[in-house]
Write an enzyme that holds these catalytic residues in place. Structure first.
Site, PDB file in Angstrom:
ATOM      1  N   HIS A   1     -20.658  -7.763 -16.937  1.00  0.00           N
ATOM      2  CA  HIS A   1     -19.450  -7.416 -17.435  1.00  0.00           C
ATOM      3  C   HIS A   1     -18.962  -8.073 -18.617  1.00  0.00           C
ATOM      4  O   HIS A   1     -18.094  -7.680 -19.491  1.00  0.00           O
ATOM      5  CB  HIS A   1     -18.410  -7.332 -16.340  1.00  0.00           C
ATOM      6  CG  HIS A   1     -16.946  -7.019 -16.702  1.00  0.00           C
ATOM      7  ND1 HIS A   1     -16.659  -5.884 -17.391  1.00  0.00           N
ATOM      8  CD2 HIS A   1     -15.826  -7.699 -16.669  1.00  0.00           C
ATOM      9  CE1 HIS A   1     -15.197  -5.826 -17.486  1.00  0.00           C
ATOM     10  NE2 HIS A   1     -14.809  -6.839 -17.063  1.00  0.00           N
TER      11      HIS A   1
ATOM     12  N   HIS B   1       2.654   1.947  -3.364  1.00  0.00           N
ATOM     13  CA  HIS B   1       1.846   2.553  -4.289  1.00  0.00           C
ATOM     14  C   HIS B   1       1.424   4.136  -4.048  1.00  0.00           C
ATOM     15  O   HIS B   1       1.356   4.959  -4.870  1.00  0.00           O
ATOM     16  CB  HIS B   1       0.347   1.816  -4.171  1.00  0.00           C
ATOM     17  CG  HIS B   1      -0.713   2.461  -5.388  1.00  0.00           C
ATOM     18  ND1 HIS B   1      -2.045   2.818  -4.781  1.00  0.00           N
ATOM     19  CD2 HIS B   1      -0.808   2.550  -6.654  1.00  0.00           C
ATOM     20  CE1 HIS B   1      -2.580   3.268  -5.864  1.00  0.00           C
ATOM     21  NE2 HIS B   1      -2.141   3.160  -6.936  1.00  0.00           N
TER      22      HIS B   1
ATOM     23  N   HIS C   1      -4.778  -7.793 -17.035  1.00  0.00           N
ATOM     24  CA  HIS C   1      -6.031  -7.468 -17.417  1.00  0.00           C
ATOM     25  C   HIS C   1      -6.428  -5.944 -17.310  1.00  0.00           C
ATOM     26  O   HIS C   1      -6.730  -5.306 -18.234  1.00  0.00           O
ATOM     27  CB  HIS C   1      -7.007  -8.248 -16.768  1.00  0.00           C
ATOM     28  CG  HIS C   1      -8.400  -8.210 -17.563  1.00  0.00           C
ATOM     29  ND1 HIS C   1      -8.481  -8.424 -18.747  1.00  0.00           N
ATOM     30  CD2 HIS C   1      -9.582  -8.009 -17.014  1.00  0.00           C
ATOM     31  CE1 HIS C   1      -9.937  -8.515 -19.070  1.00  0.00           C
ATOM     32  NE2 HIS C   1     -10.457  -8.242 -17.930  1.00  0.00           N
TER      33      HIS C   1
ATOM     34  N   HIS D   1     -11.826   5.563  -8.100  1.00  0.00           N
ATOM     35  CA  HIS D   1     -10.466   5.941  -8.114  1.00  0.00           C
ATOM     36  C   HIS D   1      -9.717   5.402  -9.068  1.00  0.00           C
ATOM     37  O   HIS D   1      -8.678   6.032  -9.683  1.00  0.00           O
ATOM     38  CB  HIS D   1     -10.029   5.287  -6.670  1.00  0.00           C
ATOM     39  CG  HIS D   1      -8.574   5.600  -6.225  1.00  0.00           C
ATOM     40  ND1 HIS D   1      -7.955   7.060  -6.464  1.00  0.00           N
ATOM     41  CD2 HIS D   1      -7.425   5.054  -5.774  1.00  0.00           C
ATOM     42  CE1 HIS D   1      -6.973   7.099  -5.935  1.00  0.00           C
ATOM     43  NE2 HIS D   1      -6.378   5.853  -5.600  1.00  0.00           N
TER      44      HIS D   1
ATOM     45  N   GLU E   1       0.824  -1.220  -0.058  1.00  0.00           N
ATOM     46  CA  GLU E   1       0.038   0.110   0.095  1.00  0.00           C
ATOM     47  C   GLU E   1       0.730   1.073   0.156  1.00  0.00           C
ATOM     48  O   GLU E   1       0.607   2.244  -0.752  1.00  0.00           O
ATOM     49  CB  GLU E   1      -1.138   0.016   1.064  1.00  0.00           C
ATOM     50  CG  GLU E   1      -1.777   1.161   1.299  1.00  0.00           C
ATOM     51  CD  GLU E   1      -2.768   1.486   0.258  1.00  0.00           C
ATOM     52  OE1 GLU E   1      -3.146   2.583   0.154  1.00  0.00           O
ATOM     53  OE2 GLU E   1      -2.868   0.721  -0.524  1.00  0.00           O
TER      54      GLU E   1
END
Length: 342
Positions: free
Chosen positions: A256, A82, A317, A144, A79
């Site tokens: 999706h 990032h 992906h 986000h 975390e």
């Protein structure tokens, strides 16, 4: 063009910042998909520190301060990595904006776009904070994620505009018609990316365990669309690992999946039309890029289902979706230039 040309220097810097934005997107996907989004329960620090706690005294102090969230060092570091990278991106974007005010900027340097990016990255920082304080609420996390894609897209547009004077204009037959088709394709792709974010943040990526069917050989099993697309479930709820039932997750996944089918049925013919219509190598290369990226993205999506969401495949992906978005933006930009000189 001379190496000291300011337009080329600025364009290269914008390209480097765009690549940094793509790296932030991929790392963000890795953090989210490895369930490290709450690796630090506070923001902007981690258990009250600028770095993740690692020593025994630090971990003990952190556990005392946050008894409901014991330290998991590997998740905390993911975390924080990032956050550090996103912070570096924010500073790089601010420098891009300051360049628009400098005397050394090349002629035609965009003024509004860099400052729009500053506002966007500021909003992204707020969304990053709310991701933690609202316990990975799907609506916030999806926003986000989408904000990250839009940031990379706007940086790429800025890069193309800065490289524009050094790039040739190409003859394209009936660019106005292709421009309309490509803009529709861009909207379809953005909607599909948003659906992908909603699927991931609701832990519905394996809402169907089979392909091409969904469950037990069924194409259309029982689903709960009401819960699946309820955007707000209130505050104070920990959304880590999801709160939706199996039928709601199946509904999200199948929507999706249908979105992927619609996207493919639109973009593949568009790529073929572009290849046949374009009279320059650049348009044919764009057609190949869009087609190949789309097929790769579909293959990764299928592999996610059959492999029960292997982390490298799931992260890829996200990355390929970003590259496909940039390829479509390049197509739109090139067609718009061709349309203007037609």
């Amino acid at each position: 063009m001379a190496m000291h040309d300011p337009s080329l220097t600025h364009a290269r810097y914008a390209l480097a910042v765009t690549l940094l934005a793509l790296l932030v997107i991929v790392l963000g996907a890795y953090v989210r998909l490895s369930d490290a989004g709450l690796g630090c329960p506070d923001w902007p620090g981690c258990y009250g520190n600028l770095i993740a706690p690692t020593s025994e005294p630090q971990i003990s102090s952190a556990n005392s301060a946050y008894p409901g969230r014991p330290v998991e060092v590997h998740k905390a570091w993911k975390e924080m990595a990032h956050r550090y990278l996103a912070g570096a991106l924010g500073l790089a974007i601010l420098f891009l904006a300051l360049l628009s005010l400098g005397r050394g900027k090349p002629t035609g340097y965009p003024r509004l776009l860099p400052w729009l990016l500053v506002l966007l990255v500021t909003l992204q920082a707020a969304l990053g904070m709310w991701t933690v304080t609202l316990l990975v609420k799907p609506a916030i996390v999806t926003s986000h994620l989408l904000g990250g894609f839009i940031t990379a897209a706007l940086l790429w547009i800025l890069t193309l505009r800065l490289y524009g004077p050094a790039m040739n204009s190409y003859v394209i037959h009936r660019p106005g018609r292709l421009l309309l088709f490509s803009r529709i394709g861009l909207v379809i792709l953005l909607l599909q990316i948003t659906l992908g974010g909603w699927t991931s943040t609701n832990y519905a990526a394996i809402g169907c365990s089979e392909f091409p069917t969904c469950h037990s050989g069924l194409w259309w099993p029982g689903m709960d669309f009401t819960q699946a697309f309820t955007l707000w479930h209130g505050t104070g709820i920990n959304y880590e690992y999801g709160i939706l039932g199996a039928e709601a997750r199946t509904a999200i996944h199948l929507v999706h999946r249908l979105g992927a089918l619609i996207t493919a049925l639109y973009l593949l013919p568009l790529a073929v039309l572009l290849y046949r219509t374009g009279r320059a190598a650049i348009t044919q290369r764009l057609a190949w890029a869009i087609g190949l990226l789309l097929m790769l993205q579909l293959g990764l999506g299928i592999a996610n289902v059959l492999g029960h969401l292997p982390l490298p495949v799931a992260v890829a992906h996200n990355g390929v979706a970003a590259l496909l978005l940039l390829a479509l933006l390049t197509l739109n930009w090139q067609l718009k230039r061709a349309y203007r000189i037609e």
